[in-house]
Design a protein around this motif. Structure first.
Motif, short mmCIF file in Angstrom:
data_model
loop_
_atom_site.label_atom_id
_atom_site.label_comp_id
_atom_site.label_asym_id
_atom_site.label_seq_id
_atom_site.Cartn_x
_atom_site.Cartn_y
_atom_site.Cartn_z
N SER A 187 0.81 -1.22 0.00
CA SER A 187 0.00 0.00 0.00
C SER A 187 0.85 1.27 0.00
O SER A 187 0.37 2.34 -0.41
CB SER A 187 -0.93 0.01 1.22
OG SER A 187 -0.18 0.14 2.42
N LYS A 188 2.09 1.16 0.44
CA LYS A 188 2.97 2.32 0.51
C LYS A 188 3.78 2.52 -0.78
O LYS A 188 4.47 3.53 -0.93
CB LYS A 188 3.92 2.18 1.69
CG LYS A 188 3.21 2.20 3.04
CD LYS A 188 4.19 1.99 4.18
CE LYS A 188 3.47 1.97 5.53
NZ LYS A 188 4.42 1.72 6.65
N LEU A 189 3.71 1.58 -1.70
CA LEU A 189 4.43 1.70 -2.96
C LEU A 189 3.73 2.69 -3.89
O LEU A 189 2.50 2.73 -3.95
CB LEU A 189 4.53 0.34 -3.65
CG LEU A 189 5.34 -0.75 -2.95
CD1 LEU A 189 5.21 -2.07 -3.72
CD2 LEU A 189 6.81 -0.36 -2.82
N THR A 190 4.50 3.45 -4.60
CA THR A 190 3.93 4.33 -5.62
C THR A 190 3.59 3.50 -6.85
O THR A 190 4.05 2.36 -7.01
CB THR A 190 4.93 5.42 -6.01
OG1 THR A 190 6.08 4.81 -6.64
CG2 THR A 190 5.38 6.21 -4.79
N ASP A 191 2.76 4.07 -7.74
CA ASP A 191 2.40 3.36 -8.97
C ASP A 191 3.65 3.03 -9.78
O ASP A 191 3.74 1.94 -10.39
CB ASP A 191 1.45 4.22 -9.81
CG ASP A 191 0.08 4.37 -9.16
OD1 ASP A 191 -0.22 3.55 -8.26
OD2 ASP A 191 -0.65 5.28 -9.55
N LYS A 192 4.61 3.93 -9.78
CA LYS A 192 5.84 3.71 -10.52
C LYS A 192 6.62 2.55 -9.94
O LYS A 192 7.17 1.71 -10.67
CB LYS A 192 6.69 4.98 -10.51
CG LYS A 192 7.94 4.89 -11.37
CD LYS A 192 8.69 6.23 -11.38
CE LYS A 192 9.93 6.14 -12.26
NZ LYS A 192 10.67 7.43 -12.30
N GLU A 193 6.66 2.47 -8.61
CA GLU A 193 7.38 1.38 -7.95
C GLU A 193 6.69 0.04 -8.19
O GLU A 193 7.35 -0.99 -8.40
CB GLU A 193 7.48 1.66 -6.44
CG GLU A 193 8.44 2.79 -6.10
CD GLU A 193 8.39 3.16 -4.63
OE1 GLU A 193 9.43 3.57 -4.08
OE2 GLU A 193 7.29 3.04 -4.01
N VAL A 194 5.36 0.05 -8.18
CA VAL A 194 4.62 -1.18 -8.44
C VAL A 194 4.88 -1.66 -9.86
O VAL A 194 5.12 -2.85 -10.10
CB VAL A 194 3.11 -0.96 -8.22
CG1 VAL A 194 2.32 -2.19 -8.72
CG2 VAL A 194 2.81 -0.72 -6.76
N ASP A 195 4.84 -0.74 -10.83
CA ASP A 195 5.10 -1.11 -12.22
C ASP A 195 6.51 -1.68 -12.39
O ASP A 195 6.71 -2.65 -13.14
CB ASP A 195 4.93 0.11 -13.12
CG ASP A 195 3.47 0.53 -13.25
OD1 ASP A 195 2.59 -0.31 -12.95
OD2 ASP A 195 3.21 1.69 -13.62
N ALA A 196 7.48 -1.09 -11.69
CA ALA A 196 8.86 -1.56 -11.78
C ALA A 196 8.98 -2.97 -11.22
O ALA A 196 9.67 -3.82 -11.79
CB ALA A 196 9.79 -0.60 -11.04
N ARG A 197 8.31 -3.21 -10.11
CA ARG A 197 8.37 -4.54 -9.49
C ARG A 197 7.65 -5.57 -10.37
O ARG A 197 8.10 -6.71 -10.49
CB ARG A 197 7.75 -4.51 -8.09
CG ARG A 197 8.63 -3.82 -7.06
CD ARG A 197 7.94 -3.70 -5.71
NE ARG A 197 8.87 -3.20 -4.71
CZ ARG A 197 9.67 -3.97 -3.97
NH1 ARG A 197 9.61 -5.28 -4.13
NH2 ARG A 197 10.48 -3.43 -3.09
N ARG A 198 6.54 -5.18 -10.97
CA ARG A 198 5.83 -6.10 -11.85
C ARG A 198 6.66 -6.41 -13.09
O ARG A 198 6.66 -7.53 -13.59
CB ARG A 198 4.49 -5.50 -12.25
CG ARG A 198 3.45 -5.54 -11.13
CD ARG A 198 2.20 -4.79 -11.51
NE ARG A 198 1.17 -4.94 -10.47
CZ ARG A 198 0.08 -4.18 -10.40
NH1 ARG A 198 -0.12 -3.22 -11.30
NH2 ARG A 198 -0.80 -4.37 -9.44
#
Length: 310
Positions: free
Chosen positions: A186-197
């Motif tokens: 929940s604390k990840l930004t959209d950019k961080e989530v996309d990078a991890r995906r």
């Protein structure tokens, strides 16, 4: 020597001695009785599964089959307990690696008591009785026996209460781990989530159809829905048995049962390390994959070369 009914009778005798003994002595009787119970499923299939193939030049196997050779004098020898346990993994569907590990630990506890100067049986029942109960329940369920009658209602009831307590503790720990992973996600930004995906997608082929991967998996690395972030998480599956082999349209078809062993999500960092944690997380533990093999592939190695036809 390796008679199924005799094994069950002897196990029940030792278990009854455990019910009427002091704590340390009771534990030893239970562990000795478990040895006979573990051997019973193999004896029920055929006594030869318990004969040491190396002993007496095959004498043990022949005697187990009812044809003693009398070539090498001496008593027939049984296979070691660790071999019994590994074979039960193939014979009993739910006698998985967890049950095998528990059975091995119990055998080690018995051996340490009998063959060393230590006294491990003075340990609290909470340390070994849940393992004993799980193993006994698994074997008895396979054999269609009531462990309350075979082992003793008081012992099994006590063991199951400890198992329930251990399961509740594990459920709580896994629940807390999922909450922590959700909080992290929940604390990840959209950019961080996309990078991890994106990083996760690079490690697994066919990410676009990942929701179907587990049903048509070819390798042991597959994808399941992460219980914390709902993203595809890497899951290690292990084939545990093959059933229902049949011939369909000139192909041999079989159902292979896979068990989920581990799960790791690269997006929210959730990790589940074993089948017990997979269960506590509420994930499906077992999958069946239909595998096919051509008759040519199955029997090609058995064909003789056709000389002069090249």
């Amino acid at each position: 020597m390796w008679d199924y009914d005799a094994f069950i009778g002897k196990a029940q005798l030792y278990f009854s001695r455990a019910q009427n003994s002091a704590d340390d002595e009771s534990t030893l009787w239970l562990l000795l009785g478990l040895e006979f119970l573990l051997r019973a499923p193999l004896a029920k299939i055929h006594p030869t599964l318990l004969a040491d193939p190396q002993a007496g030049g095959g004498e043990s196997i022949m005697q187990a089959a009812g044809y003693p050779m009398k070539v090498n004098p001496g008593s027939p020898k049984s296979i070691a307990t660790h071999t019994v346990i590994s074979r039960l993994g193939a014979v009993i569907p739910d006698f998985n690696k967890d049950r095998q590990s528990e059975a091995t630990a119990l055998a080690g506890l018995r051996n340490e008591e009998l063959h060393s100067s230590e006294s491990p049986l003075v340990s609290e029942q909470e340390q070994w009785l849940p393992h004993f109960t799980r193993v006994a329940d698994s074997v008895c369920s396979h054999l269609g026996l009531d462990p309350l009658h075979l082992v003793g209602a008081e012992i099994i009831s006590h063991g199951r209460s400890l198992v329930d307590a251990a399961d509740r503790k594990l459920d709580h720990l896994v629940s807390e781990r999922i909450k922590e992973a959700k909080a992290f996600f929940s604390k990840l930004t959209d950019k961080e989530v996309d990078a991890r995906r994106s990083l996760s997608a690079q490690t697994v082929v066919g990410m676009d159809d990942w929701k179907e991967r587990v049903e048509s998996a070819v390798t042991f690395l597959n994808l399941l829905v992460c219980p914390a972030c709902d993203d595809p998480a890497e899951a290690k599956l292990e084939a545990v048995r093959t059933t229902n082999e049949r011939l369909e349209e000139d192909e041999i078809t079989r159902d292979v049962v896979y068990i989920v062993r581990e799960l790791k999500c690269q997006v929210c960092t959730l990790e589940l390390a074993n089948t017990a944690e997979i269960r506590s997380a509420g994930l499906k533990q077992q999958y069946i994959r239909h595998e096919k093999e051509s008759l040519e592939d199955r029997y090609a190695s058995t064909l003789e070369p056709e000389y002069g036809n090249d």
